[in-house]
Scaffold this active site. Sequence first.
Site, PDB file in Angstrom:
ATOM      1  N   ASP A 143      24.696   6.135 -42.627  1.00  0.00           N
ATOM      2  CA  ASP A 143      23.830   7.052 -43.536  1.00  0.00           C
ATOM      3  C   ASP A 143      23.461   6.288 -44.549  1.00  0.00           C
ATOM      4  OD1 ASP A 143      23.066   9.655 -44.593  1.00  0.00           O
ATOM      5  OD2 ASP A 143      24.660   9.713 -45.625  1.00  0.00           O
ATOM      6  N   ASP A 167      22.203   7.806 -48.326  1.00  0.00           N
ATOM      7  CA  ASP A 167      22.461   8.378 -49.697  1.00  0.00           C
ATOM      8  C   ASP A 167      23.923   8.701 -49.600  1.00  0.00           C
ATOM      9  OD1 ASP A 167      19.819   8.164 -50.362  1.00  0.00           O
ATOM     10  OD2 ASP A 167      19.544  10.210 -49.780  1.00  0.00           O
TER      11      ASP A 167
END
Length: 182
Positions: free
Chosen positions: A7, A9
């Site tokens: 991922d 953020d």
Amino acid sequence: MKFVILDRDGVINYDSAEFIKNPDEWQPLPGSLEAIALLNQAGYRVVVATNQSGIGRGLFDMSALNAMHQKMHKLLSQSGGRVDAVFFCPHTAKDACNCRKPETGMFEQIADRFGIRLTGVPGIGDSLRDLEAIHAMGGQPILVLTGKGEKTKADGNLPEGTLIFDNLQQAAEYLAKLPEDE
């Protein structure tokens, strides 16, 4: 070739409840760029899969997203690392698309693009939806406690077999030590 899906953020860079909307706001978490370089050195191809509903909400546009990713690639290069591809979902939850995590559309695209099965492939995230998406594809969910990770851990209900590390650096060190056949 080994793969790992990250991922963005809260895993690679600082997250914000206000969204990361431009390159100035995109700031790497301490050790994250070096962690990606370590993964590369250990033979991993690193791919990013990120929900970016700020596009669908009109908070930023594709040129801003591209500029953020250019900054990420440049800083990674300076740290001796690289990301092989960035997959993103621009939709909001209301769009009911199949690519927004926890749906598996982005992960299916990754598997198609690289001609691989994601069984056993580590997926590193800070939110339950990151972990659910990789788990649904037969991959190894890994939670990092940066970003939303502490809250995700406290909320419980993690997919079975989820590994937990303080940050991307610790997760990368663990993955780098795995034997080739795992």
